[in-house]
Scaffold this active site. Structure first.
Site, PDB file in Angstrom:
ATOM      1  N   CYS A  42       0.833  -1.211   0.000  1.00 60.43           N
ATOM      2  CA  CYS A  42       0.000   0.000   0.000  1.00 60.43           C
ATOM      3  C   CYS A  42       0.865   1.258   0.000  1.00 60.43           C
ATOM      4  O   CYS A  42       1.638   1.496   0.932  1.00 60.43           O
ATOM      5  CB  CYS A  42      -0.930  -0.029   1.222  1.00 60.43           C
ATOM      6  SG  CYS A  42      -1.710   1.550   1.601  1.00 60.43           S
ATOM      7  N   CYS A  45       0.241   3.591   2.945  1.00 62.54           N
ATOM      8  CA  CYS A  45       0.850   3.048   4.170  1.00 62.54           C
ATOM      9  C   CYS A  45       2.339   3.377   4.219  1.00 62.54           C
ATOM     10  O   CYS A  45       2.869   3.740   5.275  1.00 62.54           O
ATOM     11  CB  CYS A  45       0.657   1.534   4.233  1.00 62.54           C
ATOM     12  SG  CYS A  45      -1.068   0.988   4.164  1.00 62.54           S
TER      13      CYS A  45
END
Length: 416
Positions: A42, A45
């Site tokens: 991600c 993230c």
């Protein structure tokens, strides 16, 4: 604090890496734990990691420490499903084991200021003028601030506890002339409400009983005029008032100044309604739900129930640039109060996704399509048990379809 009571965790100001075997222990060991449920692939993230690394040592040194931890939800899929983690990153604050999803800022300095709110006293007691100034400055801009002058702490302690997640609360022992000038009130007792992010200020002089005080607070959790975007929509979840929504082509256009001034004046006189505006250029998907796009006659003004219906006032569907804006808004409100309206439904199969989890209309269509395919396959007897498709969890939070092509549990990538 150097270590947890069971020596399982070493607290040295770094981010704790949790697993499915120690997650419950961490939540029960520490009073306040901020958990980043992430996936290694991600992008959002990855950008969040250095911010958490910077915030962790500061929060760990607080008088009431906040522990920052992270858990790879793409690896520990069973736990992720149990916790209804359906997007990356999902940020959760566990306060004495009670979870609350975090929607606040992600930059380290703002994250620290935001999280400190949740371990602060329900109502701060300010002993001097300098304490009042420091309290307001330290509160930042993420929450409204309520300061009572000449008020007994017991009057607002219950409300401070009830609405701790929504605002800062304090009582000042003194109300000197300098303070009264600085915070623009002329007598005590008084409750001053400030919205630093929107440069708004309100004063309540009573009565302070029979629900009047709470009503004033509830009306001031939101600014008078709310610009609508993905983040501010979340603020409407717990507000039961209807919204006077004005849809413009571009909310950054120079002509917006006069319109916002008129809406603010109307909002002052109609606190039982929320006033908001949105630009088609800025949030086209949302505006289109009210049958407003760049081809429509704008600005369009409606009253939205916060869900799937809105009302248009007959004969006053738009605000003309040729006539005084406040006069037109006043006529619109008069028509609405008199019931001279036509109810309409927003476009799309469900609008609660905008409020509950920010799933776009396209995502909803995909879910509906997949449900239809599954039902067809079941009817043909080609599968014994359908894949699990959820459109709403039991707590009202919308969720997405579980996909298994590349991972057992690979939710959508949550945007900043």
């Amino acid at each position: 604090m150097d270590s947890a009571s069971d020596d399982q965790f070493t607290i040295d100001g770094t981010v704790l890496e949790l697993t499915d075997s120690n997650f419950e222990s961490a939540i029960s060991t520490f009073d306040c734990v901020f958990v980043d449920f992430y996936a290694p692939w991600c992008g959002h993230c990855k950008r969040l990691n250095p911010e958490l690394d910077a915030a962790a040592p500061i929060l760990a040194k607080l008088k009431q420490p906040i522990i920052i931890a992270k858990l790879n939800a793409d690896k520990y899929t069973r736990l992720a499903r149990k916790l209804d983690i359906d997007a990356f990153p999902t940020l959760m604050l566990y306060n004495h084991g009670v979870p609350m999803e975090y929607y606040g800022p992600r930059k380290a300095d703002l994250l620290v200021r935001y999280l400190k709110k949740f371990v602060a006293p329900d109502v701060a007691v300010l002993e001097s003028n300098s304490h009042v100034k420091d309290f307001v400055e330290d509160s930042g801009t993420s929450f409204p601030v309520f300061v009572g002058f000449g008020l007994n702490q017991s009057l607002i302690s219950g409300l401070g506890r009830k609405y701790k997640k929504k605002a800062w609360f304090a009582v000042a022992k003194d109300a000197s002339e300098d303070v009264m000038v600085s915070y623009d009130f002329d007598k005590a007792p008084a409750l001053v409400a400030q919205h630093p992010a929107y440069n708004e200020h309100s004063v309540f002089y009573g009565p302070f009983e029979d629900g009047f005080l709470e009503e004033f607070m509830k009306q001031n959790f939101l600014p008078l005029i709310l610009p609508i975007n993905h983040d501010t929509l979340k603020l409407l979840k717990d507000d039961e008032r209807k919204m006077v929504l004005t849809i413009v082509e571009d909310e950054t256009h120079e002509s917006m100044g006069k319109l916002i001034k008129a809406l603010r004046a109307a909002a002052h006189a109609n606190r039982d309604l929320v006033f908001g505006y949105v630009g088609v250029e800025q949030f086209e998907e949302f505006a289109d739900s009210f049958h407003a796009d760049k081809k429509a006659k704008l600005p369009k003004i409606v009253v939205w129930d916060g869900d799937e219906e809105y009302e248009q006032v007959n004969g006053i569907e738009t605000v003309s640039h040729e006539e005084d804006h406040l006069t037109q808004v006043s006529r619109f409100l008069e028509g609405y109060r008199e019931g001279k309206t036509e109810k309409k439904r927003i476009k799309g199969p469900s609008f609660m996704g905008f409020i509950n989890s920010m799933i776009g209309i396209r995502s909803v269509y995909i879910i509906v399509f997949l449900v239809a395919v599954i039902m067809m396959l079941r009817s043909l007897g080609q599968i014994e048990e359908p894949a699990r498709v959820r459109t709403a969890a039991s707590d009202g939070q919308a969720t997405s379809v579980l996909e298994g092509e590349t991972s057992e549990h690979k939710p959508r990538d949550k945007e900043d």
